[in-house]
Structures are given as structure tokens and as C-alpha cells.
Scaffold this motif. Sequence first.
Motif, PDB file in Angstrom:
ATOM      1  N   ASP A   1       2.649  -6.522 -85.589  1.00 20.17           N
ATOM      2  CA  ASP A   1       3.116  -7.867 -85.225  1.00 20.17           C
ATOM      3  C   ASP A   1       1.973  -8.888 -85.290  1.00 20.17           C
ATOM      4  O   ASP A   1       1.839  -9.598 -86.260  1.00 20.17           O
ATOM      5  N   ARG A   2       1.147  -8.988 -84.241  1.00 22.09           N
ATOM      6  CA  ARG A   2       0.050  -9.955 -84.226  1.00 22.09           C
ATOM      7  C   ARG A   2      -1.199  -9.357 -84.859  1.00 22.09           C
ATOM      8  O   ARG A   2      -1.258  -8.145 -85.099  1.00 22.09           O
ATOM      9  N   ALA A   3      -2.213 -10.206 -85.070  1.00 23.81           N
ATOM     10  CA  ALA A   3      -3.435  -9.754 -85.751  1.00 23.81           C
ATOM     11  C   ALA A   3      -4.627  -9.704 -84.797  1.00 23.81           C
ATOM     12  O   ALA A   3      -4.588 -10.278 -83.704  1.00 23.81           O
TER      13      ALA A   3
ATOM     14  N   HIS B   1       6.780  -8.701 -71.944  1.00 21.69           N
ATOM     15  CA  HIS B   1       8.236  -8.912 -71.993  1.00 21.69           C
ATOM     16  C   HIS B   1       8.517 -10.407 -71.874  1.00 21.69           C
ATOM     17  O   HIS B   1       9.481 -10.817 -71.250  1.00 21.69           O
ATOM     18  N   GLU B   2       7.611 -11.209 -72.452  1.00 19.96           N
ATOM     19  CA  GLU B   2       7.629 -12.660 -72.244  1.00 19.96           C
ATOM     20  C   GLU B   2       8.803 -13.398 -72.896  1.00 19.96           C
ATOM     21  O   GLU B   2       9.149 -14.489 -72.462  1.00 19.96           O
ATOM     22  N   SER B   3       9.394 -12.798 -73.923  1.00 21.30           N
ATOM     23  CA  SER B   3      10.394 -13.567 -74.694  1.00 21.30           C
ATOM     24  C   SER B   3      11.537 -12.677 -75.173  1.00 21.30           C
ATOM     25  O   SER B   3      11.427 -11.453 -75.178  1.00 21.30           O
TER      26      SER B   3
ATOM     27  N   GLY C   1      -2.044 -19.032 -85.627  1.00 22.60           N
ATOM     28  CA  GLY C   1      -1.515 -19.150 -86.986  1.00 22.60           C
ATOM     29  C   GLY C   1      -0.505 -20.280 -87.117  1.00 22.60           C
ATOM     30  O   GLY C   1      -0.574 -21.083 -88.052  1.00 22.60           O
ATOM     31  N   ARG C   2       0.423 -20.360 -86.172  1.00 22.80           N
ATOM     32  CA  ARG C   2       1.457 -21.409 -86.262  1.00 22.80           C
ATOM     33  C   ARG C   2       0.837 -22.802 -86.157  1.00 22.80           C
ATOM     34  O   ARG C   2       1.234 -23.718 -86.884  1.00 22.80           O
ATOM     35  N   ALA C   3      -0.153 -22.934 -85.264  1.00 16.32           N
ATOM     36  CA  ALA C   3      -0.825 -24.239 -85.132  1.00 16.32           C
ATOM     37  C   ALA C   3      -1.582 -24.564 -86.419  1.00 16.32           C
ATOM     38  O   ALA C   3      -1.479 -25.681 -86.939  1.00 16.32           O
TER      39      ALA C   3
ATOM     40  N   PHE D   1      10.289 -21.520 -83.338  1.00 17.02           N
ATOM     41  CA  PHE D   1       9.979 -20.317 -84.119  1.00 17.02           C
ATOM     42  C   PHE D   1      10.675 -19.114 -83.476  1.00 17.02           C
ATOM     43  O   PHE D   1      10.908 -19.105 -82.269  1.00 17.02           O
ATOM     44  N   ASP D   2      10.936 -18.116 -84.235  1.00 18.34           N
ATOM     45  CA  ASP D   2      11.523 -16.798 -83.879  1.00 18.34           C
ATOM     46  C   ASP D   2      12.884 -16.596 -84.546  1.00 18.34           C
ATOM     47  O   ASP D   2      13.154 -15.546 -85.077  1.00 18.34           O
ATOM     48  N   ALA D   3      13.779 -17.621 -84.416  1.00 17.55           N
ATOM     49  CA  ALA D   3      15.132 -17.467 -84.970  1.00 17.55           C
ATOM     50  C   ALA D   3      15.834 -16.232 -84.390  1.00 17.55           C
ATOM     51  O   ALA D   3      16.405 -15.416 -85.113  1.00 17.55           O
TER      52      ALA D   3
HETATM   53  O1  AHR Z   1       3.998 -12.217 -81.692  1.00 20.14           O
HETATM   54  C1  AHR Z   1       5.269 -12.695 -81.870  1.00 20.14           C
HETATM   55  C2  AHR Z   1       5.504 -13.828 -80.890  1.00 20.14           C
HETATM   56  O2  AHR Z   1       5.292 -13.361 -79.592  1.00 20.14           O
HETATM   57  C3  AHR Z   1       6.918 -14.378 -80.880  1.00 20.14           C
HETATM   58  O3  AHR Z   1       7.028 -15.562 -81.569  1.00 20.14           O
HETATM   59  C4  AHR Z   1       7.107 -14.707 -79.444  1.00 20.14           C
HETATM   60  O4  AHR Z   1       8.417 -14.950 -79.076  1.00 20.14           O
HETATM   61  C5  AHR Z   1       6.448 -13.572 -78.809  1.00 20.14           C
HETATM   62  O5  AHR Z   1       6.338 -13.593 -77.498  1.00 20.14           O
END
Ligand code: AHR
Length: 326
Positions: free
Chosen positions: A115-117, A36-38, A169-171, A250-252
Motif C-alpha cells: 500500500d504505502r511506501a 483502522h482510521e478509514s 504523494g497526493r500533495a 481520494f479513495d473512491a
Molecule cells: O494508504 C492508503 C490511505 O490510507 C487511504 O487513502 C486512506 O483512506 C487510508 O487511511
Amino acid sequence: MKKILALVCALAMLSCMFVTAQAEDLLKIGYVQVGHESDWRMANTQNYFDVFTKEAGFELELIDCDNDHALQLAKVREFINKDFDYIVIDPIQEAGWDDVLKEVQEAGIPCIIADRAVAASDELYTTAVGTDMTAEGVTAGKWLEEYLAGKEVKILVIEGSTGSSAAIGRAEGFNQVAADHPEWTIVDSQDGDFTQNGGQAVMESFIKTYGADGFDVVVCHNDNEAYGAMDAMDAAGIKYGVGEKIIISFDATNEGLTRTLAGKILCNVECNPIQAVIVMNVIKALQAGEEVAKFTLVPDEGFCAPGIESAIVTTMSEEVMARRAY
Ligand code: AHR
């Protein structure tokens, strides 16, 4: 009287059987959420609760793994033992998935990476749904390239959680563009863990180490880190916006884009959290015995502050804000 009682009992038993049958018909979905970080994460979690409802035919068990990789592995194993119909994994970190993915596969449970890989062979899972984090980094870099038009700058980076595909990925994407710019110096890059507190702590330490003259650009791997960085700059009396320090995020999310509209975050590259319907459609296709692609891309776009013209991203306005879904 006896007849009426027997009838009532029979009806009660029938309705009980009906409810049981209904519950058995629901597809059991186990989802190991990152945490629940963001704000992004909260929007993503809410989206799953909104979409995977009983009315839609699902019983969703979503576990908040609080950024704990070991817990995430343990919960996947629990889903296997409870014989869930589908397991959805949003991997906290990219590495360390091979064994548990093999176990899911051996149990015959379809597995969706969302979402992530993961850094594992795609033969170990059924399918994946997510955004292209490297492309997001490239978009941020390309926008900066366009905006600076050859100007020399010193850049600080507040990274997302170390080892996550979002941060990697973003880096990677941003660094690909930076490699073409000898006039850009990446002064430092530290982990802000995708949180507001993390972003603030990293920015405070950057300000202490490099001072206000030691940087021109701050790249934050998500909106919450950017809010923390802004708090730290506010406290140090450092200005940001057009003609001042440049903040990229990032995120918008809604709050993030509000700050872009206000000219505070100059570029904000979207990472779309509204992914549950896509995952649900993949599950429906699998249920129908259809072939599904190994990867379904969740599309996203970039935005910049009003008054900035760009061929790379969309310039923010009230109208753009009004059509945003989150
Ligand atoms: O995996 C998506 C990323 O993880 C989002 O950019 C970030 O806000 C979240 O915590």
C-alpha cells in the motif's frame, strides 16, 4: 476390545500428526497494518482476511498498529523473533525504516512493502505492491484544471496523516498541477489524519478562520475526511456540489462514490484497497523461486459527478456503481 482400543488410539495419533503436519505446511505471514482510521483501511484489512486463509495455505497474523509507528517497528521485530516466513509492512510513515528493514534482511525473511511506501533504499526489502499516490494527486489536479477552465479559485486542503506516503504523494501530485495555475491560491493545508473526526475538526477551524467566502475548493486526502468536511459545512449552512463549493476526495470507496453519484463530491480519485491477491501472487512467485519485480502497481481510476464531462476521469452513473467491487 483391547485391539479396538489400540486401533482407535493409533488413528487418533495419526490424525494428530496429520493436523500438525498441515499446520506446519502453512506459510506464516506477519502483516503490520496501519490501523483502522478509514473505510478504505477496513476494506483493505478485510481483503487480507479473505485472501490469506488456511485453506489457501496461509496463517496470517495481522496487527492493527493504530497509527503508532513505534508499535509497528516493535511488531516487525516480534515477527522476526518468531521466525515468520514473510513479513508484510504497510508503513504508517515513510521515514524511519532503515534499521528494522536491515534486521528483517539479516534474518533472511522476505519483506513486502504494501500500500504505502518507505523512504529507504529498495535494496532493503524484497518487493513492494501499491498504488501511485503522486499520480492520484496529479489526476485530482488535472480534473480541477479541466473543470475550472481558467477560473480563479481559493483552495483549502485537508491532508492525510503527516509523514505518510499517501499524504506526501497526493500533495506533491496536486501541487505539481497547481504550480501551472497562478489563478489558483492554496489558502491553507492542515492534517486531518485520514479520519472523519479529523476532517470535520479541520474544516470547522477553516470556516472559523476564512469564513464561507474564503474558499471555493476543498481537497480532502481521503473519503472519511470529506465526510467530516461535509458535516462541518452542513452545520455552517455552506453548500457544496455543482455550482457551489467544490469537494475533491481520494479513495473512491462505496460510500465516497455514492456521494459522487449524488453530486456532492465532484471528483473522487480511487486508491484501490483490494491488494491482497497481488501480494499473495508475489509470495507464490517467491516460493516458486521466481524473480519478482521491485514494484507492482495496483491500478486505479478517477470519477466525477454525473453531468460533468471529462477526458481525465470517468463520469459516475448507476452502471459504473454496479461494477464496483468495494
Ligand atoms: O494508504 C492508503 C490511505 O490510507 C487511504 O487513502 C486512506 O483512506 C487510508 O487511511
